[in-house]
Design an enzyme around this catalytic site. Sequence first.
Site, mmCIF file in Angstrom:
data_model
loop_
_atom_site.group_PDB
_atom_site.id
_atom_site.type_symbol
_atom_site.label_atom_id
_atom_site.label_comp_id
_atom_site.label_asym_id
_atom_site.label_seq_id
_atom_site.Cartn_x
_atom_site.Cartn_y
_atom_site.Cartn_z
ATOM 1 N N CYS A 116 0.729 -1.076 -0.127
ATOM 2 C CA CYS A 116 -0.111 0.012 0.408
ATOM 3 C C CYS A 116 0.783 1.365 -0.269
ATOM 4 O O CYS A 116 -0.017 2.360 -0.166
ATOM 5 C CB CYS A 116 -1.055 -0.154 1.594
ATOM 6 S SG CYS A 116 -2.293 -1.445 1.273
ATOM 7 N N HIS A 253 -3.453 7.012 2.252
ATOM 8 C CA HIS A 253 -3.359 5.297 2.412
ATOM 9 C C HIS A 253 -5.209 5.553 2.568
ATOM 10 O O HIS A 253 -5.007 5.649 3.561
ATOM 11 C CB HIS A 253 -3.227 5.120 2.213
ATOM 12 C CG HIS A 253 -3.542 3.613 2.100
ATOM 13 N ND1 HIS A 253 -3.713 2.796 0.971
ATOM 14 C CD2 HIS A 253 -3.279 2.292 2.817
ATOM 15 C CE1 HIS A 253 -3.782 1.857 0.533
ATOM 16 N NE2 HIS A 253 -3.981 1.689 2.202
ATOM 17 N N ASN A 283 -9.579 -0.053 -0.286
ATOM 18 C CA ASN A 283 -8.878 -0.251 0.148
ATOM 19 C C ASN A 283 -7.736 -0.491 -1.301
ATOM 20 O O ASN A 283 -8.396 -2.019 -1.545
ATOM 21 C CB ASN A 283 -7.827 -0.561 0.649
ATOM 22 C CG ASN A 283 -6.816 -0.811 0.784
ATOM 23 O OD1 ASN A 283 -5.385 -0.290 0.273
ATOM 24 N ND2 ASN A 283 -6.283 -0.900 2.474
#
Length: 326
Positions: A116, A253, A283
């Site tokens: 990520c 994020h 996500n």
Amino acid sequence: MSSVLRSAVTGVGGYLPEDVVTNHDLAKIVHTSDEWIVERTGIRQRRKAAPEQGASDLAVEAAKRALDAAGRTPAEIDLIIVATTTPDLTFPATAALVQRKLGCPVGVAFDVQAVCSGFVYALSVADGFVARGLSKCALVIGAETMTRLMDWTDRGTCVLFGDGAGAVVLEPVQGQGTIEDRGLLGFALRCDGTKQDLLYVDGGPSTTGTVGHLRMQGNQVFRHAVINISEAVEAAAEAAGVPVSSVDWFIPHQANQRILEGVAKRLGIPHERVISTVAEHANTSAASIPLALAQGVADGRIKPGQMLLLEAMGGGLTWGACVIRL
């Protein structure tokens, strides 16, 4: 004051697959509910790539939009860096596939794997080329098909992720070495490999010979996320020479709405200056920051000349932050 070369974002683009998967859709295949997911994560829906779409296909679409925004063509690209944890193939790099599909000339093309955090890492790597005059026009892309890593019987993880891609064009610009310069102003990158077991995929070419599934200890990841991300953000702001309070937009994020709010509160950033797309995108790992950036630019909130603060944390554990003046 001497002139310095900076890496400026000259174009932004995002792409989401057409297939929308709502929380209600997931409730039909795993023991969960819309209320349960929204309360714990803020997520309402996510996108799922079509069976024939690989990460490179998503990356190409996002790249085309970023190139259009920058007024550039594939023929001008000399560097492609793709941040992905879901590559089309073990090799070649997804960036090489993007180069071919876009029709870019022979140049530098490779992938960055920091899960990520990949987009922030990739920006830092690209800055090493562009700000040294080694690249005249670079593509930095975050592209993921995270739904391919899901164990659809694990309600703690399968509801969290989605597919998508975001891209930016980076070009060199002259600056004065001050915080008024346009471009990438400061970074902080971190990794703590001792925390691997908190977030990982249980497969790989040299171990199981399989792709594997994503595994996560959610409560532990949450605890580390808020503390670690806040430290990296403050370090990146210090490297840039700017106070965190001076940034116009915080673009985190998009992992979990509670993490976004926790980090923003710890840093003293008001919620109206936080770009959040987690409800619609879920996500998307390395794609989440450029997708959120693209959304903010598209809807007019993010404007040229504004100061942006980006941050992420992912498996590894990796985390990092950067400060950019658009």
